[in-house]
Scaffold this motif. Structure first.
Motif, PDB file in Angstrom:
ATOM      1  N   LEU A  44     108.738  74.657   1.400  1.00  0.00           N
ATOM      2  CA  LEU A  44     108.549  74.878   2.830  1.00  0.00           C
ATOM      3  C   LEU A  44     108.302  73.558   3.563  1.00  0.00           C
ATOM      4  O   LEU A  44     108.784  73.359   4.675  1.00  0.00           O
ATOM      5  N   ARG A  45     107.578  72.656   2.924  1.00  0.00           N
ATOM      6  CA  ARG A  45     107.272  71.369   3.564  1.00  0.00           C
ATOM      7  C   ARG A  45     108.514  70.481   3.673  1.00  0.00           C
ATOM      8  O   ARG A  45     108.784  69.914   4.719  1.00  0.00           O
ATOM      9  N   VAL A  46     109.271  70.370   2.596  1.00  0.00           N
ATOM     10  CA  VAL A  46     110.417  69.455   2.609  1.00  0.00           C
ATOM     11  C   VAL A  46     111.608  70.030   3.378  1.00  0.00           C
ATOM     12  O   VAL A  46     112.489  69.282   3.799  1.00  0.00           O
ATOM     13  N   LEU A  47     111.632  71.337   3.579  1.00  0.00           N
ATOM     14  CA  LEU A  47     112.688  71.974   4.373  1.00  0.00           C
ATOM     15  C   LEU A  47     112.157  72.466   5.717  1.00  0.00           C
ATOM     16  O   LEU A  47     112.716  73.378   6.325  1.00  0.00           O
ATOM     17  N   SER A  48     111.078  71.859   6.172  1.00  0.00           N
ATOM     18  CA  SER A  48     110.477  72.240   7.449  1.00  0.00           C
ATOM     19  C   SER A  48     111.539  72.219   8.551  1.00  0.00           C
ATOM     20  O   SER A  48     112.344  71.286   8.630  1.00  0.00           O
ATOM     21  N   PRO A  49     111.521  73.235   9.414  1.00  0.00           N
ATOM     22  CA  PRO A  49     112.477  73.261  10.518  1.00  0.00           C
ATOM     23  C   PRO A  49     112.086  72.333  11.673  1.00  0.00           C
ATOM     24  O   PRO A  49     112.700  72.358  12.728  1.00  0.00           O
ATOM     25  N   SER A  50     111.086  71.494  11.480  1.00  0.00           N
ATOM     26  CA  SER A  50     110.623  70.595  12.538  1.00  0.00           C
ATOM     27  C   SER A  50     111.640  69.505  12.847  1.00  0.00           C
ATOM     28  O   SER A  50     112.437  69.110  11.993  1.00  0.00           O
ATOM     29  N   ALA A  51     111.575  68.976  14.050  1.00  0.00           N
ATOM     30  CA  ALA A  51     112.434  67.846  14.428  1.00  0.00           C
ATOM     31  C   ALA A  51     112.095  66.620  13.588  1.00  0.00           C
ATOM     32  O   ALA A  51     112.964  65.804  13.300  1.00  0.00           O
ATOM     33  N   GLU A  52     110.841  66.500  13.169  1.00  0.00           N
ATOM     34  CA  GLU A  52     110.416  65.379  12.321  1.00  0.00           C
ATOM     35  C   GLU A  52     111.214  65.328  11.024  1.00  0.00           C
ATOM     36  O   GLU A  52     111.531  64.256  10.520  1.00  0.00           O
ATOM     37  N   VAL A  53     111.557  66.489  10.476  1.00  0.00           N
ATOM     38  CA  VAL A  53     112.322  66.563   9.232  1.00  0.00           C
ATOM     39  C   VAL A  53     113.810  66.760   9.516  1.00  0.00           C
ATOM     40  O   VAL A  53     114.657  66.069   8.951  1.00  0.00           O
ATOM     41  N   GLN A  54     114.141  67.693  10.381  1.00  0.00           N
ATOM     42  CA  GLN A  54     115.540  68.035  10.638  1.00  0.00           C
ATOM     43  C   GLN A  54     116.237  67.079  11.602  1.00  0.00           C
ATOM     44  O   GLN A  54     117.461  67.028  11.650  1.00  0.00           O
ATOM     45  N   GLY A  55     115.448  66.343  12.391  1.00  0.00           N
ATOM     46  CA  GLY A  55     116.043  65.475  13.395  1.00  0.00           C
ATOM     47  C   GLY A  55     116.652  66.295  14.514  1.00  0.00           C
ATOM     48  O   GLY A  55     116.439  67.505  14.602  1.00  0.00           O
ATOM     49  N   HIS A  56     117.416  65.632  15.361  1.00  0.00           N
ATOM     50  CA  HIS A  56     118.073  66.317  16.476  1.00  0.00           C
ATOM     51  C   HIS A  56     119.566  66.458  16.227  1.00  0.00           C
ATOM     52  O   HIS A  56     120.307  66.944  17.079  1.00  0.00           O
ATOM     53  N   SER A  57     120.001  66.014  15.041  1.00  0.00           N
ATOM     54  CA  SER A  57     121.379  66.176  14.607  1.00  0.00           C
ATOM     55  C   SER A  57     121.387  66.046  13.089  1.00  0.00           C
ATOM     56  O   SER A  57     120.430  65.528  12.502  1.00  0.00           O
ATOM     57  N   PRO A  58     122.444  66.506  12.423  1.00  0.00           N
ATOM     58  CA  PRO A  58     122.489  66.406  10.960  1.00  0.00           C
ATOM     59  C   PRO A  58     122.326  64.975  10.447  1.00  0.00           C
ATOM     60  O   PRO A  58     121.730  64.748   9.397  1.00  0.00           O
ATOM     61  N   GLU A  59     122.801  64.002  11.207  1.00  0.00           N
ATOM     62  CA  GLU A  59     122.691  62.609  10.779  1.00  0.00           C
ATOM     63  C   GLU A  59     121.245  62.116  10.794  1.00  0.00           C
ATOM     64  O   GLU A  59     120.913  61.144  10.122  1.00  0.00           O
ATOM     65  N   GLN A  60     120.394  62.745  11.583  1.00  0.00           N
ATOM     66  CA  GLN A  60     118.999  62.317  11.699  1.00  0.00           C
ATOM     67  C   GLN A  60     118.076  63.008  10.689  1.00  0.00           C
ATOM     68  O   GLN A  60     116.907  62.681  10.615  1.00  0.00           O
ATOM     69  N   ARG A  61     118.598  63.971   9.945  1.00  0.00           N
ATOM     70  CA  ARG A  61     117.769  64.708   9.003  1.00  0.00           C
ATOM     71  C   ARG A  61     117.148  63.755   7.982  1.00  0.00           C
ATOM     72  O   ARG A  61     117.788  62.834   7.504  1.00  0.00           O
ATOM     73  N   VAL A  62     115.885  63.989   7.670  1.00  0.00           N
ATOM     74  CA  VAL A  62     115.125  63.127   6.763  1.00  0.00           C
ATOM     75  C   VAL A  62     114.923  63.845   5.435  1.00  0.00           C
ATOM     76  O   VAL A  62     114.566  65.023   5.411  1.00  0.00           O
ATOM     77  N   THR A  63     115.142  63.140   4.330  1.00  0.00           N
ATOM     78  CA  THR A  63     114.823  63.681   3.008  1.00  0.00           C
ATOM     79  C   THR A  63     113.387  63.261   2.711  1.00  0.00           C
ATOM     80  O   THR A  63     113.082  62.074   2.617  1.00  0.00           O
ATOM     81  N   VAL A  64     112.512  64.252   2.591  1.00  0.00           N
ATOM     82  CA  VAL A  64     111.090  63.996   2.406  1.00  0.00           C
ATOM     83  C   VAL A  64     110.757  64.074   0.918  1.00  0.00           C
ATOM     84  O   VAL A  64     110.953  65.105   0.291  1.00  0.00           O
ATOM     85  N   GLY A  65     110.270  62.996   0.372  1.00  0.00           N
ATOM     86  CA  GLY A  65     109.851  62.986  -1.033  1.00  0.00           C
ATOM     87  C   GLY A  65     108.339  62.983  -1.142  1.00  0.00           C
ATOM     88  O   GLY A  65     107.618  62.950  -0.146  1.00  0.00           O
ATOM     89  N   GLY A  66     107.848  63.041  -2.374  1.00  0.00           N
ATOM     90  CA  GLY A  66     106.422  62.906  -2.636  1.00  0.00           C
ATOM     91  C   GLY A  66     105.559  64.086  -2.251  1.00  0.00           C
ATOM     92  O   GLY A  66     104.364  63.934  -2.030  1.00  0.00           O
ATOM     93  N   LYS A  67     106.124  65.283  -2.201  1.00  0.00           N
ATOM     94  CA  LYS A  67     105.350  66.441  -1.735  1.00  0.00           C
ATOM     95  C   LYS A  67     105.099  67.487  -2.819  1.00  0.00           C
ATOM     96  O   LYS A  67     104.738  68.626  -2.523  1.00  0.00           O
TER      97      LYS A  67
END
Length: 124
Positions: free
Chosen positions: A39-62
């Motif tokens: 749930l944390r690494v696939l958060s629907p937040s803009a912080e993780v998903q960005g505002h476009s597919p290119e901005q999506r962040v891969t979150v590690g360490g969770k």
């Protein structure tokens, strides 16, 4: 847009005693279990998903992240507060329903991304 089963509020939402699993019980009795890490690494937040597919962040360490709180948002979503301070994702009923169906595929894709980017599940 007409309402669908995906838009209906779950019958119940539970957090496990160890705070590492969210269980969603649907109106028909079916249930989905989501690890907090997923749930944390696939958060629907803009912080993780960005505002476009290119901005999506891969979150590690969770790997060890836990759920601190679950808060209702209107009649359409919940906000999950994680013990790492992340709390900006709104998990709509539709998103949780989709995640339940696609959980295995999305988890596999996430693990693949980690590997490709040289990231790890374990905190540094």
């Amino acid at each position: 847009m007409p309402s669908t089963d995906q838009d209906r509020a779950p019958a119940q939402i539970r957090v496990s005693p160890d705070r590492r699993t969210l269980t969603v019980v649907h109106g028909d009795g079916a249930l989905d279990r989501f690890p907090a890490e997923l749930l944390r690494v696939l958060s629907p937040s803009a912080e993780v998903q960005g505002h476009s597919p290119e901005q999506r962040v891969t979150v590690g360490g969770k790997r060890d992240v836990a759920i601190r709180d679950v808060q209702p948002v209107g009649r359409y979503a919940i906000r999950i507060v994680f013990d790492d301070g992340h709390d900006t994702g709104l998990y709509t009923w539709r998103y949780l329903s989709t995640l339940g169906v696609e959980q295995d595929a999305r988890w596999s894709a996430y693990l693949n991304e980690l590997s490709l980017k040289g990231l790890r599940r374990d905190p540094n």
